[in-house]
Design a protein around this motif. Structure first.
Motif, PDB file in Angstrom:
ATOM      1  N   GLN A   1      32.736  43.780  30.766  1.00 15.22           N
ATOM      2  CA  GLN A   1      34.043  43.123  30.666  1.00 15.22           C
ATOM      3  C   GLN A   1      35.134  44.188  30.699  1.00 15.22           C
ATOM      4  O   GLN A   1      35.118  45.136  29.909  1.00 15.22           O
ATOM      5  CB  GLN A   1      34.149  42.307  29.384  1.00 15.22           C
ATOM      6  CG  GLN A   1      35.447  41.506  29.286  1.00 15.22           C
ATOM      7  CD  GLN A   1      35.506  40.664  28.026  1.00 15.22           C
ATOM      8  OE1 GLN A   1      35.159  41.124  26.951  1.00 15.22           O
ATOM      9  NE2 GLN A   1      35.944  39.428  28.156  1.00 15.22           N
TER      10      GLN A   1
ATOM     11  N   THR B   1      39.205  44.918  30.418  1.00 18.20           N
ATOM     12  CA  THR B   1      40.428  44.347  29.855  1.00 18.20           C
ATOM     13  C   THR B   1      41.595  45.304  30.073  1.00 18.20           C
ATOM     14  O   THR B   1      41.406  46.519  30.169  1.00 18.20           O
ATOM     15  CB  THR B   1      40.273  44.078  28.348  1.00 18.20           C
ATOM     16  OG1 THR B   1      39.928  45.307  27.676  1.00 18.20           O
ATOM     17  CG2 THR B   1      39.180  43.052  28.096  1.00 18.20           C
TER      18      THR B   1
ATOM     19  N   VAL C   1      31.336  38.653  40.085  1.00 20.67           N
ATOM     20  CA  VAL C   1      32.576  39.100  39.455  1.00 20.67           C
ATOM     21  C   VAL C   1      33.429  37.875  39.167  1.00 20.67           C
ATOM     22  O   VAL C   1      33.730  37.096  40.073  1.00 20.67           O
ATOM     23  CB  VAL C   1      33.348  40.089  40.346  1.00 20.67           C
ATOM     24  CG1 VAL C   1      34.623  40.548  39.643  1.00 20.67           C
ATOM     25  CG2 VAL C   1      32.472  41.282  40.698  1.00 20.67           C
ATOM     26  N   GLU C   2      33.805  37.698  37.913  1.00 22.27           N
ATOM     27  CA  GLU C   2      34.652  36.579  37.507  1.00 22.27           C
ATOM     28  C   GLU C   2      36.037  37.115  37.179  1.00 22.27           C
ATOM     29  O   GLU C   2      36.223  37.822  36.194  1.00 22.27           O
ATOM     30  CB  GLU C   2      34.053  35.868  36.292  1.00 22.27           C
ATOM     31  CG  GLU C   2      32.689  35.241  36.557  1.00 22.27           C
ATOM     32  CD  GLU C   2      32.112  34.588  35.317  1.00 22.27           C
ATOM     33  OE1 GLU C   2      32.697  34.776  34.235  1.00 22.27           O
ATOM     34  OE2 GLU C   2      31.073  33.905  35.434  1.00 22.27           O
ATOM     35  N   THR C   3      37.021  36.788  38.006  1.00 23.42           N
ATOM     36  CA  THR C   3      38.391  37.247  37.808  1.00 23.42           C
ATOM     37  C   THR C   3      39.339  36.272  38.475  1.00 23.42           C
ATOM     38  O   THR C   3      38.953  35.525  39.382  1.00 23.42           O
ATOM     39  CB  THR C   3      38.592  38.662  38.387  1.00 23.42           C
ATOM     40  OG1 THR C   3      39.956  39.056  38.207  1.00 23.42           O
ATOM     41  CG2 THR C   3      38.246  38.695  39.857  1.00 23.42           C
ATOM     42  N   LEU C   4      40.602  36.284  38.033  1.00 21.37           N
ATOM     43  CA  LEU C   4      41.607  35.404  38.620  1.00 21.37           C
ATOM     44  C   LEU C   4      42.171  35.977  39.913  1.00 21.37           C
ATOM     45  O   LEU C   4      42.728  35.241  40.725  1.00 21.37           O
ATOM     46  CB  LEU C   4      42.753  35.174  37.618  1.00 21.37           C
ATOM     47  CG  LEU C   4      42.363  34.481  36.304  1.00 21.37           C
ATOM     48  CD1 LEU C   4      43.575  34.379  35.383  1.00 21.37           C
ATOM     49  CD2 LEU C   4      41.787  33.100  36.573  1.00 21.37           C
ATOM     50  N   ASP C   5      42.056  37.289  40.097  1.00 24.41           N
ATOM     51  CA  ASP C   5      42.594  37.939  41.283  1.00 24.41           C
ATOM     52  C   ASP C   5      41.483  38.177  42.302  1.00 24.41           C
ATOM     53  O   ASP C   5      40.315  37.901  42.061  1.00 24.41           O
ATOM     54  CB  ASP C   5      43.260  39.267  40.903  1.00 24.41           C
ATOM     55  CG  ASP C   5      44.410  39.059  39.928  1.00 24.41           C
ATOM     56  OD1 ASP C   5      45.131  38.054  40.083  1.00 24.41           O
ATOM     57  OD2 ASP C   5      44.577  39.894  39.017  1.00 24.41           O
TER      58      ASP C   5
ATOM     59  N   TRP D   1      38.816  40.231  44.566  1.00 17.11           N
ATOM     60  CA  TRP D   1      37.893  41.293  44.206  1.00 17.11           C
ATOM     61  C   TRP D   1      36.900  41.499  45.335  1.00 17.11           C
ATOM     62  O   TRP D   1      36.702  40.635  46.183  1.00 17.11           O
ATOM     63  CB  TRP D   1      37.146  40.945  42.921  1.00 17.11           C
ATOM     64  CG  TRP D   1      36.329  39.687  43.025  1.00 17.11           C
ATOM     65  CD1 TRP D   1      36.755  38.412  42.780  1.00 17.11           C
ATOM     66  CD2 TRP D   1      34.965  39.577  43.449  1.00 17.11           C
ATOM     67  NE1 TRP D   1      35.749  37.514  43.003  1.00 17.11           N
ATOM     68  CE2 TRP D   1      34.631  38.200  43.418  1.00 17.11           C
ATOM     69  CE3 TRP D   1      33.994  40.499  43.840  1.00 17.11           C
ATOM     70  CZ2 TRP D   1      33.364  37.743  43.773  1.00 17.11           C
ATOM     71  CZ3 TRP D   1      32.735  40.031  44.191  1.00 17.11           C
ATOM     72  CH2 TRP D   1      32.436  38.665  44.148  1.00 17.11           C
TER      73      TRP D   1
END
Length: 240
Positions: free
Chosen positions: A120, A122, A161-165, A167
């Motif tokens: 993770q 941050t 990959v878990e992200t809002l943007d 990748w």
């Protein structure tokens, strides 16, 4: 916020790049005015490394020695507190069980117990990070006196990959399931998420009797002698 003899004067923003401050009418001889301006830098682009301020004064009166504009420069320092945490389930994997060679592997469950690594990333700010790269070097094989080392951790699925943007995940060629092993027909393999709640006493099968691994030996609480290999490498890079 201009101050003049403990009195606050008025500053007016005429457009996005110009602020006009009235410091006195009249501005008497010997008077001193202090002007404090605060700016919010959230609109800056990531490529901007410094800012230029132009300060000038004018008056309706005739000036004997007029002074030209004063140019001031300030560097832009961006700070971002980027952190990385990781977890693995099960926490320890031991070698044991029936010895199998690489050519005896037909299905993924022949390799051994599944292992889940999760990381993770941050950013606690205060600034954003324009580009971030996480490099993960996992123990692919253990070297020995053979041309090819012994398999240690076999990557059977592409990382998620878990992200809002946006990748991208880049892997060397033929690193995901290089043996092309399918799942065993009729065998419902538990999802990787289920490993987060499983105990950490799983074993992994040996695969080649001719390849000897130099591992660290220790005696467990049950009095049994175990051998373990510890190799983990994670790198975090962020670029402005």
């Amino acid at each position: 916020m201009p101050t003049h003899k403990n009195k606050r004067q008025t500053c007016i923003r005429t457009n996005n790049t110009l602020v006009v401050c009235s410091i006195g009418n009249p501005f008497k001889k010997g008077d001193v005015a202090k002007i404090i301006l605060r700016f919010n830098p959230e609109g800056l682009e990531d490529y901007e490394s410094h800012l230029k301020f132009v300060v000038f004064a004018n008056s309706t009166s005739e000036e004997k020695k007029p002074q030209g504009p004063l140019e001031l420069f300030t560097n832009v320092i961006r700070r971002a507190e980027v952190g990385l945490t990781g977890a693995v389930r099960p926490e320890q994997v031991f070698y044991g069980g029936e010895v199998k060679g690489e050519y005896a592997m037909e299905y993924r469950d022949d390799i051994g117990s599944r292992v889940l690594h999760s990381y993770q990333v941050t950013n606690k700010g205060p600034w954003r990070v324009s580009s971030l790269v996480v490099s993960i070097e996992w123990p692919f094989q253990v070297g020995n006196d053979k041309p090819q080392g012994k398999w240690l951790l076999y990557l059977d699925e592409k990382p998620i990959v878990e992200t809002l943007d946006s990748w991208e995940c880049h892997l060397p060629d033929n690193e995901v399931n290089p043996l092309g092993l399918p799942q065993r027909p009729g065998l419902a393999e538990p999802p990787l998420e289920a490993l987060m709640t499983q105990p950490s006493n799983h074993t992994r099968t040996k695969r080649d009797t001719e390849m000897v691994i130099t591992a660290e030996a220790f005696v467990g609480k049950d009095g049994r002698r175990q051998e373990m290999v510890n190799m983990v490498s994670v790198q975090l890079h962020h670029y402005q």
